[in-house]
Design an enzyme around this catalytic site. Structure first.
Site, mmCIF file in Angstrom:
data_model
loop_
_atom_site.group_PDB
_atom_site.id
_atom_site.type_symbol
_atom_site.label_atom_id
_atom_site.label_comp_id
_atom_site.label_asym_id
_atom_site.label_seq_id
_atom_site.Cartn_x
_atom_site.Cartn_y
_atom_site.Cartn_z
ATOM 1 N N ASP A 87 1.155 -1.387 -0.021
ATOM 2 C CA ASP A 87 -0.284 0.526 0.433
ATOM 3 C C ASP A 87 1.256 1.107 -0.410
ATOM 4 O O ASP A 87 2.493 0.923 0.174
ATOM 5 C CB ASP A 87 -0.928 -0.159 1.298
ATOM 6 C CG ASP A 87 -1.955 -1.085 0.869
ATOM 7 O OD1 ASP A 87 -2.019 -1.730 0.067
ATOM 8 O OD2 ASP A 87 -2.924 -1.166 1.921
ATOM 9 N N MET A 102 -7.952 8.176 9.544
ATOM 10 C CA MET A 102 -8.528 8.621 8.575
ATOM 11 C C MET A 102 -9.369 10.503 8.791
ATOM 12 O O MET A 102 -10.157 9.958 7.853
ATOM 13 C CB MET A 102 -9.417 8.015 8.438
ATOM 14 C CG MET A 102 -7.794 6.599 7.000
ATOM 15 S SD MET A 102 -9.249 5.725 5.975
ATOM 16 C CE MET A 102 -10.231 4.686 7.798
ATOM 17 N N LYS A 140 -3.467 2.975 -2.087
ATOM 18 C CA LYS A 140 -5.092 3.697 -2.245
ATOM 19 C C LYS A 140 -5.163 4.553 -1.086
ATOM 20 O O LYS A 140 -4.559 4.604 0.179
ATOM 21 C CB LYS A 140 -6.437 2.736 -1.626
ATOM 22 C CG LYS A 140 -6.219 1.242 -2.473
ATOM 23 C CD LYS A 140 -7.304 0.030 -1.334
ATOM 24 C CE LYS A 140 -8.462 0.218 -1.484
ATOM 25 N NZ LYS A 140 -9.293 0.160 -3.058
HETATM 26 C C1 LIG Z 1 -6.553 3.113 5.688
HETATM 27 S S1 LIG Z 1 -6.237 3.626 7.391
HETATM 28 C C2 LIG Z 1 -5.155 1.958 7.279
HETATM 29 C C3 LIG Z 1 -4.496 1.846 8.983
HETATM 30 C C4 LIG Z 1 -3.701 0.772 9.326
HETATM 31 N N1 LIG Z 1 -3.998 -0.308 8.782
HETATM 32 C C5 LIG Z 1 -3.113 0.464 10.749
HETATM 33 O O1 LIG Z 1 -2.831 -0.187 11.599
HETATM 34 O O2 LIG Z 1 -2.313 1.515 11.158
HETATM 35 C C6 LIG Z 1 -4.658 5.574 7.184
HETATM 36 C C7 LIG Z 1 -4.707 5.394 7.868
HETATM 37 O O3 LIG Z 1 -4.028 5.386 9.056
HETATM 38 C C8 LIG Z 1 -3.136 6.532 9.966
HETATM 39 N N2 LIG Z 1 -1.874 5.861 9.476
HETATM 40 C C9 LIG Z 1 -1.237 5.487 9.219
HETATM 41 N N3 LIG Z 1 0.055 5.906 9.307
HETATM 42 C C10 LIG Z 1 -0.445 6.457 9.639
HETATM 43 C C11 LIG Z 1 1.072 7.258 10.240
HETATM 44 N N4 LIG Z 1 3.186 6.433 10.146
HETATM 45 N N5 LIG Z 1 1.542 8.792 11.501
HETATM 46 C C12 LIG Z 1 -0.159 8.638 11.601
HETATM 47 N N6 LIG Z 1 -1.136 8.157 11.432
HETATM 48 C C13 LIG Z 1 -0.816 7.116 10.264
HETATM 49 C C14 LIG Z 1 -3.630 7.492 9.103
HETATM 50 O O4 LIG Z 1 -5.222 8.091 9.988
HETATM 51 C C15 LIG Z 1 -4.806 7.246 7.760
HETATM 52 O O5 LIG Z 1 -5.100 8.142 7.577
#
Ligand SMILES: C[S@@+](CC[C@H](N)C(=O)[O-])C[C@H]1O[C@@H](n2cnc3c(N)ncnc32)[C@H](O)[C@@H]1O
Length: 267
Positions: A52, A185, A74
């Protein structure tokens, strides 16, 4: 010595990646140090890594020399692969005899559509393994010096998505718990969701924080209050990926880092 050689030399019981199998693994929030050893084993043995957008380049750099990297990201608002296409590609690659590592940011089963992919693999009769990852909601809090739970402050943590099919989600039942709310998100809807939470009865002075790009060199932390959060985030031009946390636990950062609760961005 590569990271894989070092792991193989020290650890027994490393899972063997068989041809025709899919591993659905979490890559953690960014810092490769937060990758699990099983995910590292997957990177070392995979023939193809389907990843991803939020999977950190430093994590992808740990893939073995034989591995082909394929982007299936995505991102909101940008052209993205269809979920059905991704699932079908996983099945086709596995049936062709590849070791397929499906690498997703954070944990594959937390707001990552890993559940749908696993169900499609199960229905298609493709053997697969789930490898958990460190989810951004927990990693971001820890990286910002905000304990997710503290005795005497909270007994639960709510994880919620600020973006989804049901835009009229009712926040009131979550607000009534009085427990901290961690939002994924949410940046594009921050104004609307913080307003809904105020409406739902959360006090405007409740401490709140935005943690951008947690555990990466671009990490930024904004500490504010619920009523000021959206305006402060806009003024600071904060962009996704970010985690938002609303609740008294945010104040604990003060004690841990000696920082005042005011609209302030720190590295
Ligand atoms: C589609 S979701 C995926 C979440 C992922 N599966 C998890 O367990 O962290 C994507 C969201 O995760 C959060 N996110 C992912 N990586 C991040 C990071 N390094 N710092 C802050 N937020 C993060 C944000 O809110 C982002 O919009």
């Amino acid at each position: 010595m590569t990271a894989w050689d070092s792991l193989a030399a020290r650890r027994t019981g490393i899972p063997v990646f068989a041809p025709g199998h899919v591993w659905l693994a979490g890559a953690g929030p960014g810092d490769p140090g937060l990758l699990t050893l099983d995910a590292l084993a997957g990177l070392a043995q995979a023939d193809i890594v389907i990843h991803d957008a939020l999977v950190d380049q430093r994590v992808l750099a740990l893939a073995g020399p034989q591995a082909r990297l394929e982007f299936a990201g995505k991102r909101g608002g940008k052209p993205s692969a269809l979920q059905t296409d991704i699932s079908e590609r996983l099945i086709a690659l596995a049936r062709a005899g590849n070791r397929v590592l499906r690498l997703k940011g954070g944990d594959p089963f937390v707001f990552g559509r890993g559940g749908e992919e696993a169900m499609t693999l199960a229905r298609g009769g493709v053997p697969f393994r789930i490898i958990p990852g460190v989810t951004a909601g927990l990693a971001a809090l820890a990286a910002a010096g905000i304990p997710a739970t503290l005795r005497g402050i909270n007994r639960a943590v709510v994880f919620a998505a600020g973006h989804g099919a049901e835009e009229d989600f009712d926040w009131a039942p979550l607000a009534r718990t009085g427990q901290p709310i961690v939002l994924y998100m949410v940046m594009h809807n921050l104004e609307r969701i913080t307003a809904a939470m105020l409406q739902a009865g959360i006090v405007g002075s409740t401490p709140a924080a935005v943690i951008v790009a947690a555990t990466t060199p671009k990490q930024r932390v904004l500490v504010s209050t619920l009523e000021r959060l959206a305006g402060d985030a806009r003024a600071q031009k904060l962009e996704p990926p970010a985690i938002v946390v609303i609740g008294e636990i945010v104040k604990l950062r003060d004690d841990l880092l000696g920082a005042a609760i005011s609209a302030k961005v720190s590295e």
